[in-house]
Design an enzyme around this catalytic site. Structure first.
Site, PDB file in Angstrom:
ATOM      1  N   TYR A  87       0.846  -1.200   0.000  1.00 33.81           N
ATOM      2  CA  TYR A  87       0.000   0.000   0.000  1.00 33.81           C
ATOM      3  C   TYR A  87       0.880   1.248   0.000  1.00 33.81           C
ATOM      4  O   TYR A  87       1.850   1.328   0.759  1.00 33.81           O
ATOM      5  CB  TYR A  87      -0.906  -0.001   1.239  1.00 33.81           C
ATOM      6  CG  TYR A  87      -2.386  -0.087   0.907  1.00 33.81           C
ATOM      7  CD1 TYR A  87      -2.872  -1.116   0.101  1.00 33.81           C
ATOM      8  CD2 TYR A  87      -3.283   0.847   1.400  1.00 33.81           C
ATOM      9  CE1 TYR A  87      -4.212  -1.202  -0.197  1.00 33.81           C
ATOM     10  CE2 TYR A  87      -4.636   0.765   1.097  1.00 33.81           C
ATOM     11  CZ  TYR A  87      -5.095  -0.260   0.296  1.00 33.81           C
ATOM     12  OH  TYR A  87      -6.433  -0.340  -0.016  1.00 33.81           O
ATOM     13  N   GLY A 136      -7.283  -0.235   5.787  1.00 33.83           N
ATOM     14  CA  GLY A 136      -8.238  -0.399   6.883  1.00 33.83           C
ATOM     15  C   GLY A 136      -7.689  -1.270   7.996  1.00 33.83           C
ATOM     16  O   GLY A 136      -7.095  -2.329   7.737  1.00 33.83           O
ATOM     17  N   ASP A 144      -9.238  -3.117   9.979  1.00 30.42           N
ATOM     18  CA  ASP A 144      -9.881  -4.435   9.988  1.00 30.42           C
ATOM     19  C   ASP A 144      -9.171  -5.379   9.026  1.00 30.42           C
ATOM     20  O   ASP A 144      -8.960  -6.559   9.337  1.00 30.42           O
ATOM     21  CB  ASP A 144     -11.367  -4.311   9.646  1.00 30.42           C
ATOM     22  CG  ASP A 144     -11.627  -3.618   8.310  1.00 30.42           C
ATOM     23  OD1 ASP A 144     -10.739  -2.895   7.799  1.00 30.42           O
ATOM     24  OD2 ASP A 144     -12.743  -3.788   7.768  1.00 30.42           O
ATOM     25  N   ARG A 145      -8.760  -4.858   7.881  1.00 34.77           N
ATOM     26  CA  ARG A 145      -8.020  -5.684   6.914  1.00 34.77           C
ATOM     27  C   ARG A 145      -6.642  -6.038   7.474  1.00 34.77           C
ATOM     28  O   ARG A 145      -6.162  -7.158   7.277  1.00 34.77           O
ATOM     29  CB  ARG A 145      -7.897  -4.939   5.589  1.00 34.77           C
ATOM     30  CG  ARG A 145      -9.226  -4.741   4.880  1.00 34.77           C
ATOM     31  CD  ARG A 145      -9.130  -3.759   3.736  1.00 34.77           C
ATOM     32  NE  ARG A 145      -8.281  -4.252   2.656  1.00 34.77           N
ATOM     33  CZ  ARG A 145      -7.872  -3.488   1.645  1.00 34.77           C
ATOM     34  NH1 ARG A 145      -8.209  -2.198   1.597  1.00 34.77           N
ATOM     35  NH2 ARG A 145      -7.110  -4.001   0.687  1.00 34.77           N
ATOM     36  N   ASP A 177     -13.437 -10.942   2.570  1.00 33.44           N
ATOM     37  CA  ASP A 177     -14.283 -10.469   3.674  1.00 33.44           C
ATOM     38  C   ASP A 177     -15.592  -9.955   3.093  1.00 33.44           C
ATOM     39  O   ASP A 177     -15.623  -8.946   2.381  1.00 33.44           O
ATOM     40  CB  ASP A 177     -13.574  -9.361   4.458  1.00 33.44           C
ATOM     41  CG  ASP A 177     -14.275  -9.047   5.779  1.00 33.44           C
ATOM     42  OD1 ASP A 177     -15.500  -9.254   5.865  1.00 33.44           O
ATOM     43  OD2 ASP A 177     -13.606  -8.587   6.717  1.00 33.44           O
TER      44      ASP A 177
END
Length: 244
Positions: A87, A94, A96-97, A116
């Site tokens: 990235y 994120g 969560d990722r 997901d």
């Protein structure tokens, strides 16, 4: 803290899995969170928040009122937990990722693909060297269904908890939307996983998680490892590292 609800997980400091978890509505978040935590003995908390800052403040306020504690807010950091990411700005990935990647790296030694199926559908690929190659983001089932009603004049906004009728072809507009969006989403995931497996010569494991995972998996020809608490497991690993 996801887009649709808060998922609260509890784990003992000396265990290797989430003991129990709950889904809490944001509508009464302070009361619900207090009810679930007030009789607990908490030594630490790790938060992944992809919702708004108000949610973070609410959670922090509850933890502070009960134990004068602030949660550790997870962000993606290069090199942490054996992971690096391609990235451009890791902090825009994120949390969560990132938590899901931590959990996947902890469980699997080889290449891993994570699907997901939540409010948004995210696809992430992790190599056996711990390199996150990047991912994909697309609308989830409920978002696709709602967008049809909000973007057209005569199509209804279909309730996100609804399921298609028993007929393959919808015999009313509601069922046509439910079935169409379900097969659209399933076909998208099927194609993406096929491409990824081809790229890795089938030397890759695929994990599926999220609220719609079971529904999507039921239509897939691919084999997945279902992991209902994948993100929570990633947070548990971080918590053990911080508080043990």
């Amino acid at each position: 803290a996801g887009n649709s609800y808060l998922k609260l997980g509890k784990a003992e400091t000396d265990t290797s899995h989430i003991k129990e978890y709950y889904r809490l509505s944001y509508e009464y978040l302070t009361d619900e969170l207090t009810k679930h935590l007030k009789d607990q003995i908490i030594t630490g908390a790790v938060l992944s928040n992809v919702n708004n800052i108000v949610v973070s403040h609410t959670i922090s306020d509850v933890l502070h009122s009960l134990w004068h504690m602030e949660p550790h807010q997870l962000i993606a950091e290069q090199g942490e937990y054996g992971l690096t990411t391609r990235y451009e700005n890791p902090r825009m990935l994120g949390s969560d990722r990132w938590a899901a990647l931590i959990a996947a790296k902890h469980e699997f030694q080889g290449n891993v693909c994570i699907i997901d199926c939540g409010s948004a559908i995210t696809v992430d690929v992790l190599t056996d060297k711990g390199l996150h190659l990047g991912g994909l983001i697309s609308p989830g089932l409920s978002m696709s269904r709602q967008s049809l009603g909000l973007s057209t004049s005569r199509l209804p906004v279909v309730d996100q908890e609804s399921n298609p009728g028993s007929s393959f072809f919808g015999i009313n507009t509601r069922d046509a939307i439910l079935g169409g969006t379900l097969y659209q989403t399933s076909a998208y995931i099927e194609r993406i996983v096929t491409e990824i497996k081809t790229e890795f010569d089938n030397n890759i494991e695929c994990i599926i998680t999220g609220g719609d995972a079971a529904l999507i998996q039921s239509l897939s020809l691919h084999q997945f490892h279902p992991r209902e608490t994948l993100v929570l497991e990633g947070l548990r690993i971080v918590a053990q590292d911080l508080y043990n």
